[in-house]
Design a protein around this motif. Structure first.
Motif, PDB file in Angstrom:
ATOM      1  N   ILE A 290      11.032 -10.446  25.492  1.00 21.67           N
ATOM      2  CA  ILE A 290      11.520  -9.680  24.331  1.00 21.67           C
ATOM      3  C   ILE A 290      11.544  -8.194  24.704  1.00 21.67           C
ATOM      4  N   LYS A 291      10.461  -7.758  25.333  1.00 18.75           N
ATOM      5  CA  LYS A 291      10.353  -6.346  25.729  1.00 18.75           C
ATOM      6  C   LYS A 291      11.475  -5.987  26.699  1.00 18.75           C
ATOM      7  N   GLN A 292      11.693  -6.877  27.674  1.00 16.56           N
ATOM      8  CA  GLN A 292      12.738  -6.612  28.677  1.00 16.56           C
ATOM      9  C   GLN A 292      14.112  -6.457  28.022  1.00 16.56           C
TER      10      GLN A 292
ATOM     11  N   VAL B  46      17.888 -21.361  27.058  1.00 15.78           N
ATOM     12  CA  VAL B  46      18.096 -20.005  27.591  1.00 15.78           C
ATOM     13  C   VAL B  46      16.737 -19.393  27.917  1.00 15.78           C
ATOM     14  N   LEU B  47      15.792 -19.549  26.986  1.00 13.19           N
ATOM     15  CA  LEU B  47      14.459 -18.974  27.200  1.00 13.19           C
ATOM     16  C   LEU B  47      13.750 -19.634  28.381  1.00 13.19           C
TER      17      LEU B  47
ATOM     18  N   MET C 158      14.155 -17.237  31.503  1.00 14.62           N
ATOM     19  CA  MET C 158      15.376 -16.585  31.000  1.00 14.62           C
ATOM     20  C   MET C 158      16.006 -15.777  32.134  1.00 14.62           C
ATOM     21  N   THR C 159      17.256 -16.084  32.434  1.00 16.56           N
ATOM     22  CA  THR C 159      17.891 -15.398  33.560  1.00 16.56           C
ATOM     23  C   THR C 159      18.342 -13.994  33.130  1.00 16.56           C
TER      24      THR C 159
ATOM     25  N   GLY D 158       9.285 -19.937  21.590  1.00 10.30           N
ATOM     26  CA  GLY D 158       8.590 -19.879  22.882  1.00 10.30           C
ATOM     27  C   GLY D 158       9.012 -18.714  23.765  1.00 10.30           C
ATOM     28  N   ALA D 159       9.643 -17.688  23.143  1.00 11.75           N
ATOM     29  CA  ALA D 159      10.033 -16.519  23.952  1.00 11.75           C
ATOM     30  C   ALA D 159       8.772 -15.728  24.301  1.00 11.75           C
ATOM     31  N   HIS D 160       8.572 -15.494  25.567  1.00 10.31           N
ATOM     32  CA  HIS D 160       7.411 -14.721  26.026  1.00 10.31           C
ATOM     33  C   HIS D 160       7.597 -13.266  25.585  1.00 10.31           C
TER      34      HIS D 160
END
Lengths: 230, 445
Positions: B350-352, A113-114, B1-2, B344-346
């Motif tokens: 997260i902010k979005q 997903v990421l 991430m879509t 690996g989440a940018h």
């Protein structure tokens, strides 16, 4: 594959105006080749977790350099390292670190997903990976509904789903009973053998360290012993 | 991430704290409702007053009272009429000369009076004069009368006490009830000669009746005579415009000959302001509905801006709730954020996710708040006239509205709501990006 050069790490401890320095890593250098299983051992407080956290990009080194796939990752900012992790590094944690509100399927799906992989492609990949770790029938179970060994397998599946060349494992069997520990270790060896995945394992357990073809022993932040598998 | 996946995350997270999100959306919706309803009063009254202003006259009309020459006022003459007619964008210039006495008119056994003017029919027609009956005059002794002229005629020799009803109107039975078109009427003019009043009668034929004025309450009993009839009147009275020799009101020594009423008609409302400004520069005394509208617009724009500002305070108060909700959300999900970052989440993603969540609260609040505001607006418009007529016994003009919600107000309030909610979610969202992965995974937050 992973090259650590003269790595130093110092923490400032105590109150703001009365801080003391604690050097956790002192001039650590080593190389992990592609396809290796490298075990880093040492007693509690020896700096092995700090070393893994630095290689994983969870903290910035006070000095020295880290190269992964010939890229100097020690210069990356947080965002760059996030992107790099998503492409190149899988993680296995002692406490599994699964998101409790997500099912096994959703936890394994998360890296895809990421990465922005389309939903249609994700489904097949997740089901195949869960099958690979022997949890095809548990995809709709929440972490709290799984045993420790099963949770660690979900964690391994989540690391595997992006097909990373490197997996960093922090005490991967630390929360498991001895029987499950053997299963997980055998599985790690199988992944290394079948897919050529490079493992860097932090452990204080000699038995776990034995699966590595290379072993580094840390003491007070220094490499005191570096040996190849017997 | 879509975006679809981000949206899925947001919805899943929001489901976890339904009641808290519900209360926050409720507070935001109340803020938006308050803003819209408050400002809608400004918009409603503005619309009603503008409608009121435009109802009784053509919007393209400019009253040109006269001209200032060498510091003195001067009536408009044919020379200026020619100049006015040549202005670009000027459709017509009507000019009227008022007879300086109010003659009485007689038809058969009926009599009445009305103001008498000399009009220039070609320009009146171009300006939009329409007849409800008959046709335009074809000779000098044919006239057009105002819409209510015939109603103003009553049977002669009826005592005033008997003639009028309690409202001061001529009773129906004494009114002239037939069509007046084609009928001959006698115009009786008077003049004082050596202290005695002398009369003169001029026979006229009614060729047409003008359309009723735009406003229901306006009564038009004007009689439009020709230049030739005016000349006959002047010949009898011996004074300009048929003025009577009244010892109480002596005639001025030098009578300024000019038109008493000059009205310019522009091609469009947009031209009115340009022409009006140009004429003012040339020392004409001009008054147009545009002047009035611009003054009203300035006042109401200030008032509306003030109301919107006060309403915005309500949304800002609601935003405190959003800030709290989002801070709680970040705190509750710290471990999940840490895990996502470790995988690996940018930080931007997260902010979005958190900004989408706070924006979603804002959007929901804006939609619900707008819907409720519309409902309140309808109730206010239906209820307040009833309350006023019930409590004060006064009727409001038809179509008068207290509250109006134009799309611009909805757009403004939605924009304010979204800006405020995004800003209030910004800090918690930034805090989410700053979550330390190691601390979060050790649950040390």
């Amino acid at each position: 594959m992973i090259e650590v050069k003269g790595l130093n790490q110092t923490f400032m401890l105590g109150k703001k105006h009365n801080q003391t320095k604690l050097q956790v890593l002192k001039d650590v250098s080593f190389t992990v080749e592609k396809g290796d299983i490298m075990a880093i051992t040492g007693r509690s407080g020896s700096g092995k977790s700090t070393l893994l956290n630095l290689i994983g990009g969870f903290m910035k080194p006070s000095g020295g350099q880290i190269f992964i796939n010939n890229q100097n990752v020690s210069e990356f900012n947080e965002g760059e390292f996030s992107d790099f992790r998503l492409q190149h590094i899988g993680f296995i944690f002692q406490n599994f670190q699964l998101i409790t509100s997500m099912t096994a399927y959703e936890n394994v799906e998360l890296p895809l997903v990421l990465k922005g992989v389309p939903e249609t492609q994700r489904n097949e990949l997740v089901i195949n990976t869960l099958a690979k770790v022997g949890l095809a029938d548990y995809q709709n179970h929440y972490p709290s509904e799984l045993s420790g060994g099963q949770q660690q397998r979900v964690s391994i599946a989540r690391a595997l789903i992006i097909e990373p060349p490197i997996i960093l494992a922090d005490e991967p069997t630390g929360s498991l009973d001895s029987e499950t520990e053997q299963d997980v270790l055998a599985f790690i060896q199988q992944l290394n053998r079948d897919y050529g995945i490079t493992f860097l394992i932090i452990t204080h357990d000699e038995e776990v360290a034995q699966i590595g073809n290379k072993q580094i022993h840390l003491h007070d932040g220094k490499i005191v012993k570096e040996e190849l598998a017997r | 991430m879509t975006w679809k996946d981000k949206w899925r995350f947001v919805r899943k997270n929001m489901k976890k704290s339904k009641s808290r999100i519900f209360m926050t959306v409720l507070a935001t919706a109340m803020g938006v409702t308050f803003l819209i309803v408050l400002a809608s009063v400004g918009f409603g009254l503005h619309d009603s007053i503008i409608k009121e202003q435009l109802q009784d006259r053509a919007v393209t009309q400019m009253e040109i009272a006269g001209l200032e020459t060498e510091g003195a006022f001067q009536l408009i003459t044919d020379k200026q009429i020619e100049e006015l007619e040549n202005i670009e964008g000027m459709r017509a210039v009507t000019r009227r000369v008022e007879l300086q006495q109010t003659p009485s008119f007689q038809i058969e056994d009926y009599e009445g009076s009305g103001s008498t003017v000399v009009a220039h029919f070609p320009s009146e027609i171009e300006a939009g004069l329409e007849l409800s009956e008959g046709k335009l005059p074809e000779n000098d002794h044919q006239v057009i009368v105002g819409h209510h002229f015939a109603q103003n005629l009553h049977q002669a020799n009826v005592e005033p006490d008997e003639l009028y009803n309690e409202n001061g109107e001529i009773k129906d039975e004494y009114q002239y009830s037939e069509s007046i078109v084609g009928k001959e009427i006698e115009m009786m003019i008077t003049q004082m000669v050596d202290g005695e009043e002398q009369q003169h009668s001029i026979s006229l034929t009614v060729s047409g009746v003008a359309e009723a004025p735009a406003r229901d309450w306006m009564i038009d009993t004007t009689v439009f005579i020709s230049e030739a009839v005016l000349a006959e009147v002047e010949e009898f009275t011996g004074t300009p415009r048929g003025a009577r020799n009244d010892p109480d009101y002596p005639l001025p020594e030098e009578e300024t000959l000019g038109y008493h009423q000059v009205i310019g008609y522009a091609d469009s409302l947009e031209e009115v302001e340009t022409i009006s400004d140009m004429l003012k520069e040339k020392n004409y005394y001009v008054y147009s509905v545009a002047d009035e509208l611009s003054q009203i617009n300035v006042i109401f724009t200030i008032a509306k801006a003030g109301l919107i500002f006060i309403g915005t305070i309500a949304i800002i108060i609601a935003s405190i709730g959003i800030y709290n909700t989002m801070t709680m959300a970040v705190t509750e999900r710290t471990q999940d954020i840490g895990i996502m970052k470790a995988i690996g989440a940018h930080p931007k993603k997260i902010k979005q996710i958190f900004l989408i969540e706070s924006s979603y609260i804002g959007v929901l609040g804006a939609i619900i708040g707008t819907a409720v505001a519309y409902a309140i607006s309808i109730l206010v418009n239906a209820g307040i006239p009833l309350i006023i007529s019930g409590a004060m016994g006064e009727e409001l003009p038809e179509g008068f509205q207290f509250s109006a919600i134009p799309w611009s107000l909805v757009a403004i309030s939605t924009a304010i709501c979204l800006i405020v909610t995004i800003l209030s979610g910004l800090k918690p969202a930034r805090r989410a990006t700053q979550v330390d992965v190691l601390k979060a995974m050790r649950r040390e937050i």
